[in-house]
Design a protein around this motif. Structure first.
Motif, mmCIF file in Angstrom:
data_model
loop_
_atom_site.group_PDB
_atom_site.id
_atom_site.type_symbol
_atom_site.label_atom_id
_atom_site.label_comp_id
_atom_site.label_asym_id
_atom_site.label_seq_id
_atom_site.Cartn_x
_atom_site.Cartn_y
_atom_site.Cartn_z
ATOM 1 N N GLU A 1 0.749 -1.190 0.020
ATOM 2 C CA GLU A 1 -0.127 -0.004 0.072
ATOM 3 C C GLU A 1 0.899 1.211 0.007
ATOM 4 N N GLY A 2 1.919 1.283 0.664
ATOM 5 C CA GLY A 2 2.765 2.227 0.967
ATOM 6 C C GLY A 2 3.406 2.431 -0.332
ATOM 7 N N CYS A 3 3.827 1.612 -1.091
ATOM 8 C CA CYS A 3 4.433 1.638 -2.459
ATOM 9 C C CYS A 3 3.441 2.149 -3.581
ATOM 10 N N ALA A 4 2.440 1.584 -3.399
ATOM 11 C CA ALA A 4 1.423 2.284 -4.413
ATOM 12 C C ALA A 4 0.878 3.625 -4.219
ATOM 13 N N GLY A 5 0.891 4.066 -2.882
ATOM 14 C CA GLY A 5 0.623 5.330 -2.679
ATOM 15 C C GLY A 5 1.661 6.577 -3.069
ATOM 16 N N ILE A 6 3.036 5.961 -3.289
ATOM 17 C CA ILE A 6 3.881 6.823 -3.601
ATOM 18 C C ILE A 6 4.316 6.803 -5.230
ATOM 19 N N LEU A 7 4.131 5.468 -5.825
ATOM 20 C CA LEU A 7 4.268 5.488 -7.261
ATOM 21 C C LEU A 7 3.080 5.892 -8.032
ATOM 22 N N TRP A 8 1.777 5.348 -7.402
ATOM 23 C CA TRP A 8 0.619 5.514 -8.351
ATOM 24 C C TRP A 8 -0.408 6.329 -7.657
#
Length: 328
Positions: free
Chosen positions: A228-235
């Motif tokens: 979720e953290g990665c998706a929030g940053i990238l997408w």
């Protein structure tokens, strides 16, 4: 062990489990009903085997977070003897997200440090859902010093989405204390075993993750950031968490291939949440065998190997850059 509510991809499994439970509740069963029960059991096992052999990375995350999955305190009850919990960091308070204490594993007296999430909502809130504060890592470091003083092997159980991200934690030196804990573990003059039993997220996991052997349960994950953290940053949206999970390469198979972990511990059919006792038995077997191997190695050699192991991670990137530079 009751596996609890099924996950989205387990619908067929849950249906079979319900059918089997319904048939087994019958008091006086006929031969035909016994045969039907055997058929259902076989069908259930085959379905579990097929589904869990082909989990996607996002499904692995869901299994790692399953509310019925065994936690550190469960393993202490099932695999260890004579656990004596130790509290506090002598500076600020006692962080219940970090569980520490003396224990016995077969013939070995050990120090155990592990994240604890809590089973009920009240317990989870008290444990900050497994996200430790700086005082949790300071408590862990005090226990590391105690283990070194009494020549006790250290066993660490990693199960956290990450260190607590609140303002108070940052004010009390969250990043600094995690770095100090990692440094301390790198030079600790006792055998150290770290096992990712569920979630292994970010610096919160690394804070107790530097060991002579680092293992991961088959359906756990170990990552620099949560999906979720990665998706929030990238997408810019958490709805892309499954895409992030695919890209992060944090499943047990990926981790072993990349050299991030040394061993993968197999889980019972259908995941650790379906059979706590069998999972605890497998974990105990692994820990006993590994402690025996590490015990036979001189401590100076252990320290050198521990240092080299973590220095080797990512070296292929440095090599690629070096080769590219030589061609210019």
């Amino acid at each position: 062990m009751d596996a609890g509510p099924g996950l989205e991809f387990e619908r067929e499994i849950v249906q079979l489990e319900n059918q089997l439970a319904e048939r087994e509740r019958l008091a006086d069963r006929t031969a035909e009903q016994e045969a039907e029960i055997r058929t259902l059991r076989q069908q259930l096992n085959e379905t579990l085997r097929e589904v869990y052999a082909n989990l996607t990375p996002w499904q692995t995350v869901q299994v790692a977070r399953h509310q019925s999955r065994p936690y550190t305190r469960d393993y202490l009850k099932l695999a260890f003897d004579d656990f004596v919990e130790l509290h506090g960091d002598r500076h600020f308070g006692d962080d219940r997200a970090m569980l520490t204490g003396f224990a016995k594993l077969d013939r070995f007296k050990v120090m155990v440090i592990g994240h604890q999430k809590g089973r009920t909502y009240k317990e989870r809130a008290a444990c900050h859902f497994g996200c430790a504060h700086p005082e949790g890592y300071r408590k862990a470091m005090r226990k590391m010093s105690l283990a070194e003083k009494y020549h006790l092997p250290l066993v660490c159980f990693i199960d956290t989405p990450g260190a607590y991200p609140g303002v108070g934690a940052e004010e009390r030196g969250q990043a600094q204390v995690i770095a100090e804990s990692m440094f301390k573990m790198s030079r600790l003059r006792v055998p150290v075993i770290c096992v990712v039993i569920g979630e292994g997220g970010s610096g919160g996991a690394l804070g107790i993750g530097v060991g002579d052997r680092v293992a991961v349960l088959k359906n756990a994950y170990y990552s620099v950031i949560s999906p979720e953290g990665c998706a929030g940053i990238l997408w810019k949206s958490h709805q892309y968490a499954p895409n992030a999970a695919e890209s992060l390469r944090f499943t047990s198979k990926d981790l072993q291939g990349l050299g991030v972990v040394d061993d993968v511990i197999e889980e019972p059919l259908g995941g650790a949440h379906r059979d706590h006792h069998q999972m605890a038995s497998r974990l105990k077997t692994y820990l006993s065998r590994t402690l025996g191997e590490l015990e036979a190695t001189p401590i100076d050699e252990l320290l050198e190997n521990r240092y080299d192991k973590f220095r080797r991670m990512g070296v292929f990137l440095e090599q690629a850059v070096a080769e590219q530079g030589s061609e210019v």
